[in-house]
Design an enzyme around this catalytic site. Sequence first.
Site, PDB file in Angstrom:
ATOM      1  N   THR A 120     -17.538  -1.893  15.737  1.00  0.00           N
ATOM      2  CA  THR A 120     -16.818  -1.326  16.878  1.00  0.00           C
ATOM      3  C   THR A 120     -15.310  -1.529  16.748  1.00  0.00           C
ATOM      4  OG1 THR A 120     -17.421  -3.347  18.004  1.00  0.00           O
ATOM      5  CG2 THR A 120     -18.593  -1.349  18.664  1.00  0.00           C
ATOM      6  N   ARG A 131      -9.254   8.289  -0.730  1.00  0.00           N
ATOM      7  CA  ARG A 131     -10.182   8.698   0.332  1.00  0.00           C
ATOM      8  C   ARG A 131     -11.077   9.826  -0.163  1.00  0.00           C
ATOM      9  NH1 ARG A 131      -8.541   6.603   5.650  1.00  0.00           N
ATOM     10  NH2 ARG A 131     -10.351   7.801   6.289  1.00  0.00           N
ATOM     11  N   HIS A 137      -3.614  -4.645   7.917  1.00  0.00           N
ATOM     12  CA  HIS A 137      -3.733  -3.439   8.740  1.00  0.00           C
ATOM     13  C   HIS A 137      -2.790  -3.508   9.940  1.00  0.00           C
ATOM     14  CE1 HIS A 137      -5.645   0.447   9.408  1.00  0.00           C
ATOM     15  NE2 HIS A 137      -5.198   0.261  10.629  1.00  0.00           N
ATOM     16  N   GLU A 164      -8.687   0.577  -2.998  1.00  0.00           N
ATOM     17  CA  GLU A 164      -9.476   0.627  -1.760  1.00  0.00           C
ATOM     18  C   GLU A 164     -10.392   1.832  -1.821  1.00  0.00           C
ATOM     19  OE1 GLU A 164      -7.089   0.766   1.710  1.00  0.00           O
ATOM     20  OE2 GLU A 164      -6.328  -1.246   1.443  1.00  0.00           O
ATOM     21  N   HIS A 185      -5.607   3.670  -1.625  1.00  0.00           N
ATOM     22  CA  HIS A 185      -6.919   4.053  -1.084  1.00  0.00           C
ATOM     23  C   HIS A 185      -7.214   5.497  -1.470  1.00  0.00           C
ATOM     24  CE1 HIS A 185      -9.533   4.415   2.846  1.00  0.00           C
ATOM     25  NE2 HIS A 185     -10.223   4.678   1.749  1.00  0.00           N
ATOM     26  N   ARG A 216      -6.895  12.839   1.145  1.00  0.00           N
ATOM     27  CA  ARG A 216      -5.792  13.254   2.022  1.00  0.00           C
ATOM     28  C   ARG A 216      -4.440  12.690   1.589  1.00  0.00           C
ATOM     29  NH1 ARG A 216      -7.351  10.045   7.512  1.00  0.00           N
ATOM     30  NH2 ARG A 216      -9.335  11.011   7.041  1.00  0.00           N
ATOM     31  N   HIS A 266       0.981   6.254   1.861  1.00  0.00           N
ATOM     32  CA  HIS A 266       1.719   7.228   2.675  1.00  0.00           C
ATOM     33  C   HIS A 266       2.922   7.843   1.963  1.00  0.00           C
ATOM     34  CE1 HIS A 266      -1.248   6.749   5.602  1.00  0.00           C
ATOM     35  NE2 HIS A 266      -1.049   5.448   5.693  1.00  0.00           N
ATOM     36  N   ASN A 323       0.854  -1.193   0.000  1.00  0.00           N
ATOM     37  CA  ASN A 323       0.000   0.000   0.000  1.00  0.00           C
ATOM     38  C   ASN A 323       0.895   1.250   0.000  1.00  0.00           C
ATOM     39  OD1 ASN A 323      -1.422   2.282   1.097  1.00  0.00           O
ATOM     40  ND2 ASN A 323      -3.054   0.913   1.716  1.00  0.00           N
ATOM     41  N   GLU A 378     -10.998  -9.360   3.261  1.00  0.00           N
ATOM     42  CA  GLU A 378      -9.709  -8.995   3.847  1.00  0.00           C
ATOM     43  C   GLU A 378      -9.938  -8.883   5.349  1.00  0.00           C
ATOM     44  OE1 GLU A 378      -7.080  -6.595   1.743  1.00  0.00           O
ATOM     45  OE2 GLU A 378      -6.288  -5.584   3.512  1.00  0.00           O
TER      46      GLU A 378
HETATM   47  N1  PXP Z   1      -5.874  -3.313   4.255  1.00  0.00           N
HETATM   48  C1  PXP Z   1      -6.823  -2.359   4.247  1.00  0.00           C
HETATM   49  C2  PXP Z   1      -8.183  -2.712   3.809  1.00  0.00           C
HETATM   50  C3  PXP Z   1      -6.496  -1.039   4.630  1.00  0.00           C
HETATM   51  O1  PXP Z   1      -7.443  -0.094   4.583  1.00  0.00           O
HETATM   52  C4  PXP Z   1      -5.182  -0.743   5.004  1.00  0.00           C
HETATM   53  C5  PXP Z   1      -4.817   0.635   5.420  1.00  0.00           C
HETATM   54  O2  PXP Z   1      -5.089   1.546   4.440  1.00  0.00           O
HETATM   55  C6  PXP Z   1      -4.233  -1.777   4.971  1.00  0.00           C
HETATM   56  C7  PXP Z   1      -4.610  -3.056   4.616  1.00  0.00           C
HETATM   57  C8  PXP Z   1      -2.787  -1.533   5.285  1.00  0.00           C
HETATM   58  O3  PXP Z   1      -2.620  -1.135   6.590  1.00  0.00           O
HETATM   59  P1  PXP Z   1      -1.243  -0.535   7.031  1.00  0.00           P
HETATM   60  O4  PXP Z   1      -1.015   0.720   6.264  1.00  0.00           O
HETATM   61  O5  PXP Z   1      -1.429  -0.310   8.489  1.00  0.00           O
HETATM   62  O6  PXP Z   1      -0.186  -1.573   6.733  1.00  0.00           O
END
Ligand code: PXP
Length: 259
Positions: free
Chosen positions: A109, A53, A202, A78, A51, A57, A18, A15, A159
Amino acid sequence: MHHTPRVSPLRLGVNIDHVATIRNARGGRHPDPLRAAHLAIEAGADGITAHLREDRRHISDTDIARLKDELTRPLNFEMAATPEMLAIALRHVPHACCLVPEKREERTTEGGLDVVGGAKHLAPLIADLKAAGIRVSLFIEADVGAIEASAKLGADIVELHTGTYCEQALDNKAAGIAREIARLAEGARRARAAGLEVHAGHGLTYNTVRAIAQIPEVVELNIGHFLIGEAIFGGLSPAIGRMRALMDAARQPALETTR
Ligand code: PXP
């Protein structure tokens, strides 16, 4: 002699959100998420995740267009389950779309998509994505209700959200770690049994990846924030290379061949 692997190989989706976060801090073009995506693929990523958004951002609309046009590996897009994002997905037709919660009302939650409460709203959107030939993934908690609802909705993939597990690991809570790993392993088993492909992600790090990579039903991990953070210290390629090696090592005993 013919050897059949007992479990599927484990794919790594990187991903790159960032990289865009850092670029956007100054508003220019550097660092370029597409350059990071090419480098990630060279370093062993099987696919790229981004992703878009609603508030843009990090990843921008242009980033998605460039990724789709130029990537040599699958793009996992995403997105929130909104008409705007659906239109963008249908315009670009990525390999897969992973539906994620963005607003409080859309999430459970613990943080996964509320597929039970949101089923009516999600069903037509999933149908439209599938009709366009896009694989549909739902980012959910590893709970029976969410898994069954995902299968019923016709998703191709779930996922499983590893966030709670990673939080427990950060706090060194042995009982919590064991509980979360068991929940994820059972969820993966149930999801597979329901005919769903299983991904996970995640918050994964070098320290937490092993236990998840050892779950045999999991065929893909999506990892972002930690890898981009590590890249600051040692470069993106070594960070991805090390994660890939840890994933492969974790999978090794299960990959022993049978005769
Ligand atoms: N999977 C999904 C569905 C996510 O939304 C994210 C974060 O954007 C990730 C995986 C990756 O998470 P991380 O950036 O914490 O490794």
